[in-house]
Motif scaffolding. Structure first.
Motif, PDB file in Angstrom:
ATOM      1  N   ASP A 142       2.914  29.358 -11.420  1.00  0.00           N
ATOM      2  CA  ASP A 142       1.539  28.629 -11.407  1.00  0.00           C
ATOM      3  C   ASP A 142       1.008  27.996 -10.424  1.00  0.00           C
ATOM      4  O   ASP A 142       1.402  26.497 -10.163  1.00  0.00           O
ATOM      5  CB  ASP A 142       1.744  27.779 -12.627  1.00  0.00           C
ATOM      6  CG  ASP A 142       1.543  28.407 -14.153  1.00  0.00           C
ATOM      7  OD1 ASP A 142       0.580  28.770 -14.650  1.00  0.00           O
ATOM      8  OD2 ASP A 142       2.867  28.919 -14.514  1.00  0.00           O
ATOM      9  N   ASP A 179      -0.842  32.975 -12.103  1.00  0.00           N
ATOM     10  CA  ASP A 179      -1.826  31.929 -11.866  1.00  0.00           C
ATOM     11  C   ASP A 179      -1.936  31.387 -10.329  1.00  0.00           C
ATOM     12  O   ASP A 179      -1.617  30.150  -9.986  1.00  0.00           O
ATOM     13  CB  ASP A 179      -1.708  30.737 -12.673  1.00  0.00           C
ATOM     14  CG  ASP A 179      -2.097  31.205 -14.125  1.00  0.00           C
ATOM     15  OD1 ASP A 179      -2.657  32.261 -14.362  1.00  0.00           O
ATOM     16  OD2 ASP A 179      -2.148  30.155 -14.788  1.00  0.00           O
ATOM     17  N   ASN A 207      -3.151  34.592 -16.156  1.00  0.00           N
ATOM     18  CA  ASN A 207      -4.586  34.681 -16.659  1.00  0.00           C
ATOM     19  C   ASN A 207      -5.708  34.205 -15.567  1.00  0.00           C
ATOM     20  O   ASN A 207      -6.891  34.542 -15.810  1.00  0.00           O
ATOM     21  CB  ASN A 207      -4.956  33.858 -18.072  1.00  0.00           C
ATOM     22  CG  ASN A 207      -4.250  32.377 -17.832  1.00  0.00           C
ATOM     23  OD1 ASN A 207      -2.936  32.561 -17.492  1.00  0.00           O
ATOM     24  ND2 ASN A 207      -4.960  31.334 -17.961  1.00  0.00           N
ATOM     25  N   HIS A 208      -5.025  33.343 -14.758  1.00  0.00           N
ATOM     26  CA  HIS A 208      -6.065  33.023 -13.628  1.00  0.00           C
ATOM     27  C   HIS A 208      -6.156  34.048 -12.427  1.00  0.00           C
ATOM     28  O   HIS A 208      -6.708  33.591 -11.380  1.00  0.00           O
ATOM     29  CB  HIS A 208      -5.801  31.613 -12.933  1.00  0.00           C
ATOM     30  CG  HIS A 208      -6.183  30.238 -13.999  1.00  0.00           C
ATOM     31  ND1 HIS A 208      -7.527  29.871 -13.801  1.00  0.00           N
ATOM     32  CD2 HIS A 208      -5.333  29.863 -14.777  1.00  0.00           C
ATOM     33  CE1 HIS A 208      -7.482  28.924 -14.807  1.00  0.00           C
ATOM     34  NE2 HIS A 208      -6.237  28.888 -15.704  1.00  0.00           N
ATOM     35  N   HIS A 287       4.235  35.972 -17.419  1.00  0.00           N
ATOM     36  CA  HIS A 287       3.377  34.792 -17.189  1.00  0.00           C
ATOM     37  C   HIS A 287       3.163  34.064 -18.861  1.00  0.00           C
ATOM     38  O   HIS A 287       3.691  32.970 -18.729  1.00  0.00           O
ATOM     39  CB  HIS A 287       1.971  34.763 -16.602  1.00  0.00           C
ATOM     40  CG  HIS A 287       1.394  33.696 -16.561  1.00  0.00           C
ATOM     41  ND1 HIS A 287       1.444  32.772 -15.343  1.00  0.00           N
ATOM     42  CD2 HIS A 287       0.326  33.273 -17.144  1.00  0.00           C
ATOM     43  CE1 HIS A 287       0.762  31.758 -15.547  1.00  0.00           C
ATOM     44  NE2 HIS A 287      -0.120  32.162 -16.408  1.00  0.00           N
ATOM     45  N   HIS A 332       2.902  29.501 -17.021  1.00  0.00           N
ATOM     46  CA  HIS A 332       1.648  29.436 -17.886  1.00  0.00           C
ATOM     47  C   HIS A 332       1.397  27.725 -18.534  1.00  0.00           C
ATOM     48  O   HIS A 332       0.378  27.375 -18.668  1.00  0.00           O
ATOM     49  CB  HIS A 332       1.447  30.309 -19.115  1.00  0.00           C
ATOM     50  CG  HIS A 332       0.138  30.358 -19.735  1.00  0.00           C
ATOM     51  ND1 HIS A 332      -0.921  30.558 -19.114  1.00  0.00           N
ATOM     52  CD2 HIS A 332      -0.018  30.566 -21.006  1.00  0.00           C
ATOM     53  CE1 HIS A 332      -1.824  30.682 -19.807  1.00  0.00           C
ATOM     54  NE2 HIS A 332      -1.327  30.464 -21.067  1.00  0.00           N
TER      55      HIS A 332
END
Ligand SMILES: [Zn+2]
Length: 497
Positions: A142, A179, A207-208, A287, A332
């Motif tokens: 992250d 991320d 997800n990013h 993640h 995450h």
């Protein structure tokens, strides 16, 4: 464990020369793939994969490598004594053909587009790495570059990278848990930062990384880092990077990213695990967590909030259990949280960006359960594998925990109700606390801790100090932490009443 550089001077030389290769490789990928947005890579990944048999080979230095696993993201085959492999591919194959880099060898170019490999015989060229009986990985997740306090994010990431480069022993590899912020077009700046690392890097997708409004949501990730799930071996350890991010299109258009495995990924996982030599320790990174108690601490369930946890994790967990996997590293959720399930330790590992770089210059950046931003070190030697959290750079706290709020003063002769944050504590952690030389008391886990909105913080313990322990004057609180299989730790806190 000794100093790699002192005991293995050859390795330093090899790592350095490899570092140069990686920098060039990543920077070329960043400038070609991200600046142009189209090109050979995009065309190759978008091209249909014909039903055919691919023949290729794996070499290290000038030597052919036998027994190396090669996969199309569905099937797994091995190279023969001549270092050659044959693999049947087709429309059901994944977009990349990749090699599971074996222990003692490395390459950043471990993948090619499957459609390109179907046209031209692929040759994976690896380099030998020096062997060492003790090993270390750094798991850093992250990154969220440029979010929050944007200029601080870059400065602080540089400090973290310099710090990792100074670790003794130096990690064999850095495993980035996703991320990065490719959705914010941070690829080139991230690549520039991560190219400074002295050790090789492998990436998980987060997800990013999704560009939700484009026809190729994972284009940037794939152009920079290749497949979103794959495996690699290092120092006798088998490492599996899983994807588990799924773009939810139930509303008829790309919506949000949720935690869900695709069928091909689960089939590949079974094939990958089946090909791992018996007795080889396996670690997984993903993640979005497979297992976590985060949803109930947020007052919800996995079904209601599939953006926080992988909803069809059961099948993967069953496979990991059947194969004796002991550790799953997850990201995450921007906090440490460790739990045992099915004999596997599932670790949500702290974010390197804390709470999305919310801290101002000069302030400490904490994750969502209040522990300082940082990363996790995984050390192993033979079958013994241990891991621990480490706060990083300007936000590092040497102690294993702290009294929440770090009070310098408590009211005299009044009972105090405190919370103690044990940064990497879990439900088998025993926490005892004492004031001055009074008898120690055993603390109970608390659900009162809040650091981030309505989230019930993980790893907090409740400590009620009776008024009789808080006479007027100076005091010292001592907190002792014990957990089976880990060294005992203690820290102190001074205050006045
Ligand atoms: Zn995420």
């Amino acid at each position: 464990m000794g100093d790699h550089r002192r005991e293995f001077p050859e390795q330093e030389q090899k790592v350095t020369s490899h570092h140069g290769d990686r920098r060039t490789f990543l920077q070329q990928a960043a400038s070609v793939g991200l600046a142009v947005g189209t090109g050979d890579w995009c065309r190759a990944l978008a091209a249909p994969i014909p039903s055919t048999k691919i023949r290729g080979s794996v070499v290290s230095g000038k030597k052919p490598l036998a027994g190396v696993r090669v996969s199309d993201g569905l099937r797994v085959v091995h190279t023969d004594a001549s270092g050659d492999f044959r693999i049947r591919v087709g429309p059901d194959s994944g977009p990349f053909l990749f090699v599971t880099t074996p222990s003692g060898h490395w390459t950043d170019s471990f993948y090619v587009a499957t459609s390109a490999a179907a046209r031209q015989r692929p040759v994976f060229r690896l380099k030998p790495r020096a062997a060492d009986p003790s090993h270390r990985l750094v798991y850093m997740t992250d990154v969220h570059l440029s979010e929050g306090n944007s200029s601080e994010s870059v400065k602080r990431m540089k400090r973290t990278i310099d710090e990792i480069n100074g670790l003794d022993p130096l990690p064999d590899a850095c495993w980035v848990g996703g991320d990065i912020s490719l959705d914010h077009r941070e690829g080139p700046r991230y690549v520039e930062l991560v190219s400074r690392l002295k050790m090789p890097v492998r990436h998980s997708v987060g997800n990013h990384e999704f560009q939700l409004k484009t026809g190729d949501p994972l284009g940037r990730f794939r152009q920079l880092f290749g497949p979103t799930y794959y495996s690699w071996d290092i120092g006798g350890l088998h490492c599996i990077t899983l994807d588990g991010c799924h773009l939810d299109t139930t509303g008829g258009k790309p919506g949000r990213v949720i935690g869900q495995f695709g069928r091909r990924e689960l089939q590949w996982l079974a094939a990958d695990l089946a090909a791992v030599p018996r007795g080889m320790t396996t670690v997984v990174a993903v993640h979005i967590p497979l297992a976590s108690n985060y949803p109930p601490r947020r007052g919800t369930t996995a079904e209601k909030s599939p953006q926080w946890i992988i909803t069809n994790a059961g099948q993967a967990i069953d496979q990991l259990k059947a194969h004796g996997v002991k550790l799953v590293l997850q990201g995450h959720l921007h906090e440490n949280q460790r739990m045992m399930q099915s004999g596997i330790e599932f670790v949500e590992s702290v974010s390197v960006c804390g709470t999305w770089w919310a801290a101002k210059s000069g302030e400490r950046e904490d994750a969502t359960s209040g522990e300082p931003r940082g990363y996790r070190l995984v050390d192993w030697s033979g079958e013994r594998l241990i891991h621990h959290y480490r706060g990083s750079a300007e936000s590092r706290v040497d102690a294993a925990g702290e009294i929440v709020g770090r009070p310098g003063k408590l009211p005299a002769n009044k009972a105090a109700d405190l919370l103690v944050n044990i940064f990497d504590g879990t439900d088998t952690t025993r926490v005892r606390a004492q004031i001055d030389s009074r008898p120690p008391v055993t603390l109970k886990p608390s659900s009162r801790g809040r650091h981030f909105g309505d989230l019930q913080a993980a790893h907090h313990w409740s400590w009620t100090i009776p008024s009789s322990d808080l006479s007027t004057g100076k005091h010292q609180a001592t907190i002792r932490i014990e957990e089976p299989g880990r060294p005992r730790q203690e820290f102190t806190h001074r205050f006045t009443s």
